[in-house]
Design an enzyme around this catalytic site. Structure first.
Site, PDB file in Angstrom:
ATOM      1  N   ASN A 216      -0.149  -0.717 -16.893  1.00 61.93           N
ATOM      2  CA  ASN A 216       1.237  -1.097 -16.627  1.00 61.93           C
ATOM      3  C   ASN A 216       1.250  -2.581 -16.320  1.00 61.93           C
ATOM      4  OD1 ASN A 216       3.804  -1.485 -15.657  1.00 61.93           O
ATOM      5  ND2 ASN A 216       3.571  -0.169 -13.846  1.00 61.93           N
TER       6      ASN A 216
ATOM      7  N   LYS B 210       3.788  -4.352 -15.714  1.00 63.21           N
ATOM      8  CA  LYS B 210       4.898  -4.695 -14.807  1.00 63.21           C
ATOM      9  C   LYS B 210       5.621  -5.941 -15.352  1.00 63.21           C
ATOM     10  CE  LYS B 210       2.384  -2.402 -11.169  1.00 63.21           C
ATOM     11  NZ  LYS B 210       2.091  -2.243  -9.751  1.00 63.21           N
TER      12      LYS B 210
ATOM     13  N   HIS C 166       8.511   4.826 -11.608  1.00 62.99           N
ATOM     14  CA  HIS C 166       7.492   4.073 -10.858  1.00 62.99           C
ATOM     15  C   HIS C 166       8.044   3.743  -9.469  1.00 62.99           C
ATOM     16  CE1 HIS C 166       4.766   0.903  -9.640  1.00 62.99           C
ATOM     17  NE2 HIS C 166       3.928   1.342 -10.559  1.00 62.99           N
TER      18      HIS C 166
ATOM     19  N   GLU D  10       8.006   1.171  -7.806  1.00 67.83           N
ATOM     20  CA  GLU D  10       8.717  -0.115  -7.727  1.00 67.83           C
ATOM     21  C   GLU D  10      10.151   0.029  -8.214  1.00 67.83           C
ATOM     22  OE1 GLU D  10       5.707  -2.302  -9.828  1.00 67.83           O
ATOM     23  OE2 GLU D  10       4.363  -2.091  -8.108  1.00 67.83           O
TER      24      GLU D  10
ATOM     25  N   GLU E 264       0.550   7.875  -7.737  1.00 72.38           N
ATOM     26  CA  GLU E 264       0.291   6.525  -7.252  1.00 72.38           C
ATOM     27  C   GLU E 264       0.764   6.410  -5.801  1.00 72.38           C
ATOM     28  OE1 GLU E 264       0.099   3.561 -10.774  1.00 72.38           O
ATOM     29  OE2 GLU E 264       2.196   3.795 -10.228  1.00 72.38           O
TER      30      GLU E 264
ATOM     31  N   GLY F 180      -1.549  -2.450  -5.636  1.00 75.97           N
ATOM     32  CA  GLY F 180      -1.693  -3.893  -5.481  1.00 75.97           C
ATOM     33  C   GLY F 180      -2.293  -4.327  -4.154  1.00 75.97           C
TER      34      GLY F 180
ATOM     35  N   SER G 107      -4.739   0.360  -7.293  1.00 78.27           N
ATOM     36  CA  SER G 107      -5.967  -0.422  -7.079  1.00 78.27           C
ATOM     37  C   SER G 107      -7.180   0.134  -7.828  1.00 78.27           C
ATOM     38  CB  SER G 107      -6.259  -0.557  -5.572  1.00 78.27           C
ATOM     39  OG  SER G 107      -5.227  -1.287  -4.927  1.00 78.27           O
TER      40      SER G 107
ATOM     41  N   GLY H  28      -2.539  -1.210 -12.851  1.00 78.00           N
ATOM     42  CA  GLY H  28      -1.643  -2.362 -12.803  1.00 78.00           C
ATOM     43  C   GLY H  28      -2.410  -3.648 -13.083  1.00 78.00           C
ATOM     44  N   GLY H  29      -2.732  -4.357 -12.022  1.00 77.23           N
ATOM     45  CA  GLY H  29      -3.335  -5.692 -12.141  1.00 77.23           C
ATOM     46  C   GLY H  29      -4.526  -5.765 -13.083  1.00 77.23           C
TER      47      GLY H  29
HETATM   48  P1  13P Z   1      -2.436  -1.862  -9.228  1.00 76.43           P
HETATM   49  O1  13P Z   1      -3.487  -1.291 -10.162  1.00 76.43           O
HETATM   50  O2  13P Z   1      -2.211  -3.320  -9.421  1.00 76.43           O
HETATM   51  O3  13P Z   1      -2.674  -1.452  -7.815  1.00 76.43           O
HETATM   52  O4  13P Z   1      -1.034  -1.183  -9.664  1.00 76.43           O
HETATM   53  C1  13P Z   1      -0.964   0.197  -9.825  1.00 76.43           C
HETATM   54  C2  13P Z   1       0.344   0.532 -10.443  1.00 76.43           C
HETATM   55  O5  13P Z   1       1.383   0.439  -9.810  1.00 76.43           O
HETATM   56  C3  13P Z   1       0.343   0.955 -11.856  1.00 76.43           C
HETATM   57  O6  13P Z   1       1.578   1.480 -12.227  1.00 76.43           O
END
Ligand code: 13P
Length: 247
Positions: A8, A10, A92, A94, A162, A168, A207, A228-229
């Site tokens: 993702n 984002k 999600h 967020e 998640e 993050g 993470s 994510g990252g």
């Molecule tokens: P991180 O892997 O950056 O923690 O993000 C997870 C996430 O929200 C994927 O949708």
């Protein structure tokens, strides 16, 4: 069941970022697991063009519940499909936090996505306060029941667990904590959609990185990751794909 490594992006990435996609598909030409990247909507079509003929699937990060109409700034599931997407992330944390999305709205979006031929990647997860209060299973069970269409199948639904506090932050639940939630989700999903639940991929997210991927992928009922990252860099995401392929 084929496991799924999903990324993702984002609100990250421009046309220049497609060089990471080219590097990823070159490094992972035929992974044992499935591979999916969900860029911002502006990059879905160009990433799909880059991924054409490779093992990489492309998805959106949200869609509207309606097929078309007067909804400025929104995009429909059919539009994502038209741009080359095969999947869409929905609900999600967020979006639940930034846009006040409710379980009922996520369910409506999932129904629209499935009707348009997309695979819905429905996200659920508890906040830190909810975990501290011992409410994790209660919260994710309610989210799952409220966000997943009763008619969903293994072919059109993926669930991503998640924990909000793990996103993050570099923090993750312990291996037994992940195992507890994933076993619970399999059982609750069976209550919701029946025997199809056995084939639905249950992803862990929060993470995930090359250094912790293998131990997370060894957990029963963890069928992949939503990253994510670490999905922004081909080398990191490729290492996670390799770990899942080896699991
Ligand atoms: P991180 O892997 O950056 O923690 O993000 C997870 C996430 O929200 C994927 O949708």
């Amino acid at each position: 069941m084929k496991k799924l490594a999903a990324g993702n992006w984002k609100m990250n990435g421009t046309a220049a970022s497609l060089s990471e996609v080219a590097a990823l598909v070159q490094a992972q030409p035929a992974p044992v697991c499935e591979m999916l990247l969900c860029p911002p909507a502006t990059l879905v079509a160009s990433m799909a063009a880059t991924a054409k003929g490779t093992a990489l699937h492309v998805g959106g990060q949200d869609c509207h519940a309606k097929a078309s109409g007067a909804h400025t700034g929104d995009i429909s599931a059919a539009m994502l499909r038209d741009a080359g997407a095969s999947h869409v992330i929905l609900g999600h944390s967020e979006r639940r936090a930034d846009h006040n999305e409710t379980d009922a709205q996520v369910l409506a979006k999932a129904e629209a996505a499935i009707a348009a031929g997309l695979i819905a990647v429905v996200c659920i997860g508890e906040t830190e306060a909810e975990r501290d209060a011992g409410r994790t299973l209660d919260v994710v069970g309610t989210q799952l029941h409220g966000s997943v269409p009763a008619g969903a199948t293994a072919a059109n639904l993926v669930i991503a667990y998640e924990p909000v506090w793990a996103i993050g932050t570099g923090r993750t639940p312990t291996i037994p904590e992940i195992a507890e939630v994933h076993a619970f989700l399999r059982a609750r999903l069976t209550a919701r959609i029946g025997e199809q639940a056995a084939g639905v991929r249950l992803l862990y997210g929060g993470s995930v990185k090359p250094s912790n991927a293998a131990e997370i992928f060894a957990v029963p009922h963890v069928d992949g990751a939503l990253v994510g990252g670490a999905s922004l860099k081909a080398s990191d995401f490729g290492a996670i794909v390799a770990a899942l392929s080896a699991a």
